[in-house]
Design a protein around this motif. Structure first.
Motif, PDB file in Angstrom:
ATOM      1  N   UNK B 337     -49.365  98.946  50.889  1.00 52.02           N
ATOM      2  CA  UNK B 337     -49.546  97.482  50.815  1.00 52.02           C
ATOM      3  C   UNK B 337     -50.637  97.129  49.830  1.00 52.02           C
ATOM      4  N   UNK B 338     -51.723  97.929  49.841  1.00 55.07           N
ATOM      5  CA  UNK B 338     -52.842  97.617  48.948  1.00 55.07           C
ATOM      6  C   UNK B 338     -52.416  97.695  47.486  1.00 55.07           C
ATOM      7  N   UNK B 339     -51.587  98.690  47.164  1.00 58.48           N
ATOM      8  CA  UNK B 339     -51.125  98.806  45.770  1.00 58.48           C
ATOM      9  C   UNK B 339     -50.185  97.648  45.444  1.00 58.48           C
ATOM     10  N   UNK B 340     -49.254  97.372  46.369  1.00 62.01           N
ATOM     11  CA  UNK B 340     -48.280  96.306  46.121  1.00 62.01           C
ATOM     12  C   UNK B 340     -48.928  94.949  45.963  1.00 62.01           C
ATOM     13  N   UNK B 346     -64.019  97.589  47.590  1.00 68.80           N
ATOM     14  CA  UNK B 346     -64.162  98.494  48.737  1.00 68.80           C
ATOM     15  C   UNK B 346     -62.956  98.451  49.675  1.00 68.80           C
ATOM     16  N   UNK B 347     -62.306  97.287  49.797  1.00 63.29           N
ATOM     17  CA  UNK B 347     -61.132  97.209  50.678  1.00 63.29           C
ATOM     18  C   UNK B 347     -60.024  98.125  50.175  1.00 63.29           C
ATOM     19  N   UNK B 348     -59.853  98.194  48.852  1.00 63.43           N
ATOM     20  CA  UNK B 348     -58.824  99.072  48.279  1.00 63.43           C
ATOM     21  C   UNK B 348     -59.246 100.531  48.406  1.00 63.43           C
ATOM     22  N   UNK B 349     -60.537 100.788  48.144  1.00 65.79           N
ATOM     23  CA  UNK B 349     -61.017 102.175  48.215  1.00 65.79           C
ATOM     24  C   UNK B 349     -60.953 102.699  49.640  1.00 65.79           C
ATOM     25  N   UNK B 350     -61.103 101.791  50.616  1.00 64.72           N
ATOM     26  CA  UNK B 350     -61.016 102.222  52.019  1.00 64.72           C
ATOM     27  C   UNK B 350     -59.602 102.608  52.398  1.00 64.72           C
ATOM     28  N   UNK B 351     -58.623 102.130  51.630  1.00 64.62           N
ATOM     29  CA  UNK B 351     -57.231 102.444  51.939  1.00 64.62           C
ATOM     30  C   UNK B 351     -56.739 103.649  51.156  1.00 64.62           C
ATOM     31  N   UNK B 352     -57.565 104.148  50.212  1.00 58.64           N
ATOM     32  CA  UNK B 352     -57.168 105.339  49.476  1.00 58.64           C
ATOM     33  C   UNK B 352     -56.937 105.119  47.993  1.00 58.64           C
ATOM     34  N   UNK B 353     -57.137 103.874  47.488  1.00 60.75           N
ATOM     35  CA  UNK B 353     -56.990 103.674  46.040  1.00 60.75           C
ATOM     36  C   UNK B 353     -58.343 103.974  45.404  1.00 60.75           C
ATOM     37  N   UNK B 354     -58.443 105.056  44.625  1.00 60.85           N
ATOM     38  CA  UNK B 354     -59.762 105.378  44.056  1.00 60.85           C
ATOM     39  C   UNK B 354     -59.908 104.641  42.736  1.00 60.85           C
TER      40      UNK B 354
END
Lengths: 253, 496
Positions: B337-340, B346-354
């Motif tokens: 969802x974060x990528x889409x 930090x919200x993206x990095x917490x989901x695994x997007x470095x």
């Protein structure tokens, strides 16, 4: 539980004994301006450079309207005679808008008045509803920080309340955007009388950087009468605290 | 192969005539191809005067920005929202600002309710759920706490939230319009107050645009101070966020201590320029104040103390099983969802997007001194708090290293031999900065005189508000304050 107590001991007692003890402002802090217009002549550099047109020249004397001023120091930097100095005086609040046009620290402090006797009702307990009406977040942050340990607002009997029905007064930040007009009016109507309106920050007093635009008003005075003006961009938390305490009579002038 | 995608780097200006203008079909196809490759849509706006669309996609792996320009046919263009959700807000904004219609967009709701909007704020059509026991909860614009105004509408069944809709625009002050039409002397101050708690982030992007458009090099020591100020801003806000999260979970010790420590970090920024939010510190060409050795010494001592006290206070919270349990497994925004949705920060990095602009599109001092990226997986409230906790420690270490360099470096400004008096004419430039909430993107187009013809500001909140709405789906409504604080987005940064 023991860990919490241990941490409390490590953190120490951090509430600053204001107003008995006055805080030391940072070296580059810009407070009340002190202006010496003796060498001005026909120079108007400061007036032209000011981004918010806060500087006026009357009878050869320069004054700054600190209700518009964003304390950017441009005028002090550009003055060829170094006539403008922003001092470390952080007590900037007044109840009268006209008094915010100033050039002398001593006169400013001496001539302002607070209606503390009229507002004696609020001296021991003052509940405020804070409304952000287009503020950028900095004034809100520095208002919020008064609840933290260092300032500890509630020891003065001042609380921020959620419902306007419980409030004695309203703090406004921001120039009052047209989109927030109805909300601000409704909050004001919902506060029971007697009530007090406090404008915090250049935007709320005069529109600040956002003056004269179609998206917002020039501060809250365009809509409702204001009882206290606290200048700054944003005002330092001590400036805000000093203003509130003077308003309710906890600091005598 | 015909070159139709223009590639630039962060802060690299490019003449407009070097960007091929595509016809509507080609533009949609190329942008669709870029988004299918999972690049982040960083800017997407319309030039009303010339009836053109511009899109900028960022490729974090290669550190490149892909710029596309396309014409608009009879005031319409094809909407990419049905295929790529991350375009939805951009297309709504283009429609609201210029009237150009994205054909096929599912719901062209207002974004900021500008003065000429046909919608009245507070009354737009909201997504509704029908049913016997459904209830609708409306919160705002005036909220319980001392925060900026916004409207949240929950569609609930019992405690469970099926849908959250966020309607903003209450803070709209018309900044982008003012930058283009007003006198230049106000611009820097308007940018400083675009999002008042992200002054350093936004002014870094703005001054970089001016500097690269005029070949004005910033000295090494000034760049170091800029990066120190940016990291201090990050620390102050992350410390405040962890305190706020603790407060919302009812854990007052950490809430009280962190509230105070945040004030200490803000006072460290005031050491550099007299203002707790960094107003006046970053100016075009460098910094606004002379940082003496005694200030550097004082700052190093204060920041070491600040970190120690912060770790002491936050450890209480992270060691407490009931708080950790409260944060875990709620308000999840997963990797896909974060990528889409194009989530950043930090919200993206917490989901695994470095993804971190300081690493992927290094600018200023980060080109010479890199900073590690903090991340996690799973994307719940806990991970968003944890990433902030890591980032404070990484930032403090970075600040201490840079302050040592500052002591030893030459503080006189580098002479820019080919500095130009006027910014480059008829050019486009994109500046990306990693603010504390995430990616800040400023995109500017200059005219025949070198003045700004168009200036777009994208605060990280612009990309992330929809992520917050999605994270609430199928969660308890009582988890909303925690979710809101775990994202901590800017209302005025979105509304401008």
């Amino acid at each position: 539980m023991l860990k919490i107590l241990k941490t409390r001991i490590n953190q120490g007692y951090k509430t600053y004994n204001f107003p008995k003890k006055l805080p030391a402002m940072a070296d580059f802090f810009k407070g009340l301006p002190q202006i010496n217009s003796d060498n001005c002549g026909s120079c108007t550099l400061c007036i032209e450079e000011c981004p918010v047109s806060a500087i006026e020249k009357l009878d050869g004397t320069i004054s700054i309207d600190i209700g518009k001023c964003i304390f950017c120091n441009k005028c002090a930097d550009i003055c060829p005679e170094n006539s403008i100095v922003f001092t470390k005086e952080f007590s900037l609040s007044t109840t009268e808008r006209e008094k915010l046009l100033t050039n002398n620290v001593e006169t400013f402090i001496k001539e302002r008045e607070f209606k503390a006797e009229e507002l004696g009702l609020f001296k021991k307990s003052f509940n405020i509803r804070v409304v952000s009406a287009g503020g950028c977040g900095a004034c809100e942050a520095d208002i919020n920080v008064l609840n933290t340990l260092t300032f500890d607002l509630s020891r003065f009997g001042i609380h921020y309340v959620a419902s306007p029905r419980h409030a004695d007064g309203m703090i406004i930040t921001g120039p009052v955007t047209k989109n927030m007009e109805l909300a601000v009016k409704k909050v004001y109507q919902a506060i029971p009388s007697p009530k007090v309106v406090i404008a915090v920050g250049a935007c709320a007093i005069s529109g600040g950087l956002y003056a004269d635009s179609c998206e917002n008003y020039n501060g809250i005075s365009d809509l409702i009468p204001v009882d206290l003006f606290i200048p700054g961009c944003p005002p330092n938390p001590y400036t805000i605290l000093d203003g509130l305490l003077r308003l309710i009579g906890k600091i005598k002038s | 192969m015909k070159k139709i995608i223009t590639t630039i780097h962060n802060n690299e200006p490019i003449p407009l005539n070097k960007i091929p203008v595509l016809n509507p079909g080609e533009f949609t196809e190329e942008l669709g191809a870029l988004l299918s490759s999972k690049y982040h849509l960083s800017a997407y706006f319309a030039d009303l005067q010339n009836e053109l669309l511009y899109a900028v996609c960022s490729d974090a792996e290669k550190g490149l920005l892909y710029v596309l320009a396309g014409t608009i046919d009879s005031g319409q263009f094809i909407s990419l929202t049905p295929r790529f959700p991350q375009t939805q807000l951009f297309e709504r904004e283009i429609f609201e600002e210029t009237g150009f219609t994205p054909v096929g967009h599912p719901w062209l709701k207002p974004v900021r309710f500008p003065p000429n909007s046909k919608y009245k704020i507070g009354e737009p059509p909201f997504f509704k759920m029908e049913g016997d026991e459904i209830h609708e909860v409306a919160v705002g614009p005036v909220h319980a706490g001392v925060i900026e105004p916004g409207h949240f509408r929950f569609q609930c069944h019992g405690e469970k939230v099926y849908h959250l809709e966020i309607s903003l625009g209450y803070q709209h002050r018309g900044i982008e319009k003012k930058i283009v039409s007003g006198s230049n002397k106000k611009n820097l101050y308007l940018i400083e107050t675009a999002a008042g708690d992200t002054t350093i982030g936004h002014t870094t992007a703005y001054t970089q645009i001016l500097e690269y458009l005029t070949n004005n090099k910033v000295s090494i020591s000034d760049n170091i101070v800029r990066s120190v100020a940016l990291e201090l801003e990050r620390c102050a806000n992350h410390v405040g966020d962890i305190g706020a999260l603790a407060g919302d979970a009812g854990f007052l010790p950490t809430h009280a201590f962190c509230g105070r420590i945040r004030g200490d970090f803000l006072n460290m920024t005031a050491l550099l320029c007299g203002n707790r939010f960094g107003r006046g510190l970053i100016v075009p060409g460098g910094i606004g104040y002379q940082i003496s050795d005694s200030i550097i010494e004082n700052l190093s001592v204060k920041i070491k103390k600040g970190l120690k006290e912060f770790l002491d206070a936050s450890k209480l919270m992270f060691d407490n099983p009931s708080i950790v349990a409260r944060f875990q497994s709620i308000d999840k925004l997963n990797l896909e969802s974060s990528i889409d949705l194009g989530i950043v920060g930090p919200a993206a990095r917490a989901a695994g997007i470095t993804r971190d602009i300081r690493q992927d599109f290094a600018y200023g001092n980060y080109r010479f001194s890199s900073i590690p990226v903090s991340g996690h997986i799973r994307g719940n409230v806990y991970e968003r708090a944890y990433v902030r906790w890591l980032e404070v420690q990484v930032s403090v270490k970075y600040i201490l290293d840079q302050l040592k360099k500052l002591n030893n470096s030459d503080k006189t400004s580098e002479k820019s031999d080919n500095k130009e008096l006027r910014p480059k004419k008829n050019s486009l430039i994109v500046s990306l900065v990693e603010g504390w909430r995430g990616q800040i993107c400023h995109t500017a187009i200059t005219d025949n005189e070198g003045n700004f013809r168009k200036y777009k500001i994208y605060d990280p909140s612009f990309y992330n508000w929809f992520g917050l709405a999605q994270a609430l789906r199928n969660q308890q409504i009582s988890d909303f304050p925690l979710c809101n604080k775990s994202f901590n987005l800017s209302y005025c940064g979105h509304d401008l």
